[in-house]
Structures are given as structure tokens and as C-alpha cells.
Write an enzyme that holds these catalytic residues in place. Structure first.
Site, short mmCIF file in Angstrom:
data_model
loop_
_atom_site.label_atom_id
_atom_site.label_comp_id
_atom_site.label_asym_id
_atom_site.label_seq_id
_atom_site.Cartn_x
_atom_site.Cartn_y
_atom_site.Cartn_z
N ASP A 14 0.93 -1.11 0.13
CA ASP A 14 0.44 -0.03 0.35
C ASP A 14 0.61 1.34 0.14
OD1 ASP A 14 -2.83 1.38 0.70
OD2 ASP A 14 -1.62 1.58 2.32
N ASP A 16 -0.27 5.12 1.02
CA ASP A 16 -0.10 5.55 1.83
C ASP A 16 0.00 5.25 3.47
OD1 ASP A 16 0.11 7.71 0.07
OD2 ASP A 16 -2.33 8.14 0.43
N LYS A 109 -8.98 -1.57 -3.25
CA LYS A 109 -9.18 -2.68 -2.00
C LYS A 109 -10.38 -2.39 -1.19
CE LYS A 109 -5.40 -1.34 -1.80
NZ LYS A 109 -3.33 -0.29 -1.19
#
Ligand SMILES: [Mg+2]
Ligand SMILES: [Zn+2]
Length: 187
Positions: A14, A16, A109
Site C-alpha cells: 500500500d 499512504d 481494495k
């Protein structure tokens, strides 16, 4: 530990909250000037590159659907990120992002779409040879549904998201940062 690091050749990340500091809830990062690396992120990426694993970023970018920024902004930001990493002998092998709003697609997601795109592009990759490192429950759920190993980044207790406890329980491992995860499980 429920997976053997030697079998892991593909590291899904991922963005951030894993590579860079997470923006406050409801805020989005679309410019390089707002992109602040978390401590050790560049060296963690360089270590993954040196270990000959592929590094693949999978990121929800709902801000595009909301009109806060464009796909071109995301690509521009990722180009700046890649330039910066180059100066640290690091690179990201591929970026995939979901530009859609909630419940509109199969790629946001915890949907599987971004991973399935990557598996189409990286023909040798498989869930068994992959790990997902994320700081959201949705990252860990997506990995879990696909049979991909997972490491939850717990991060700063001040900015912990709802679902953090569930994510920690669901993940194969928990780490404080990307650097720690790489040092503990992928070196
Ligand atoms: Mg995140
Ligand atoms: Zn999508």
C-alpha cells in the site's frame, strides 16, 4: 510467522501509511510537496530490490472519482516518487491504483482487481509467492481473500484507523513500519 520469507518474490505495498505519511482522514495526497516519506522507507525499498524481489504498489485513489485530482496527477506523483527513489538506489517495479468510488468496481481494495492486474502482468507471480504490506484492514482483507500473505503496519497510535485491531488479528504478522517489516521478515 506463517510464511517462509525465502518463498516470497513479490511484495505488494500500500502507499499512504506504508511508504509515506498517511494524510489526515478525508484528505488526499496528489502532489509531491505533500508526499512525506516515513522513516527508513527508501532503504526498505532498496533492500527489497537488492533481494531481487519485485515491489508492486497497489493503492486506492478514490480522490480521482471525487474530482479532487486526476489520473495524470497520480501518474505525475508516481514519476516524482520514482525519481526520488532512483537517487536512493531504489525503485518500485509497478504501480496499480483504483480510481473509483466505493462499491463501484472490483479493484478498490479489499477487492481483488489490482492484484489480479499485477498477476496478469507478472506471469511468474502467485499468491503463494506474494506478500501484501498495508496499514488498513482493507489491505489485509484483500490479501486474505486471495491467499496472499500479509503484514499489517501498525503505525502511529495517534492516527490508528478503525479496524486496526481486526487487521492485526487477520494478518500473518504485524510490524511498526515498512523498514521493520523488511528487516524482520524479508531480509
Ligand atoms: Mg494506507
Ligand atoms: Zn476500482
Amino acid at each position: 510467522m506463517t510464511f517462509s520469507s525465502s518463498g516470497i518474490r513479490y511484495v505488494f505495498l500500500d502507499r499512504d501509511g506504508v511508504i509515506n505519511r498517511k494524510p489526515p482522514e478525508g484528505a488526499y495526497i496528489s502532489q509531491w510537496s505533500d508526499f512525506h516519506f516515513l522513516p527508513g522507507a527508501e532503504s526498505a525499498l532498496a533492500a527489497l530490490n537488492r533481494s531481487n524481489r519485485r515491489v508492486i504498489v497497489v493503492s486506492n485513489q478514490r480522490g480521482i472519482a471525487l474530482g479532487y485530482y486526476t489520473a495524470a496527477d497520480v501518474q505525475g506523483l508516481h514519476a516524482r516518487l520514482q525519481d526520488h527513489l532512483g537517487a536512493h538506489s531504489a525503485r518500485i517495479d509497478a504501480f496499480y491504483y483504483c480510481p473509483h468510488d466505493k462499491e463501484q468496481c472490483g479493484c478498490r481494495k479489499p477487492g481483488p482487481g489490482l492484484f489480479l492486474q499485477a498477476f496478469r502482468d507478472f506471469k511468474e507471480a502467485s499468491p503463494a509467492s506474494s506478500v501484501m504490506i498495508g496499514d488498513s484492514l482493507s489491505d489485509i482483507e484483500a490479501a486474505r481473500r486471495l491467499g496472499i500473505h500479509s503484514i499489517f503496519i501498525q503505525g502511529d497510535p495517534e492516527t490508528r484507523k478503525p479496524g486496526a485491531d481486526a487487521a492485526a488479528a487477520l494478518a500473518d504478522a504485524v510490524s511498526g513500519s515498512l523498514l521493520q517489516a523488511v528487516e524482520e521478515y524479508l531480509s
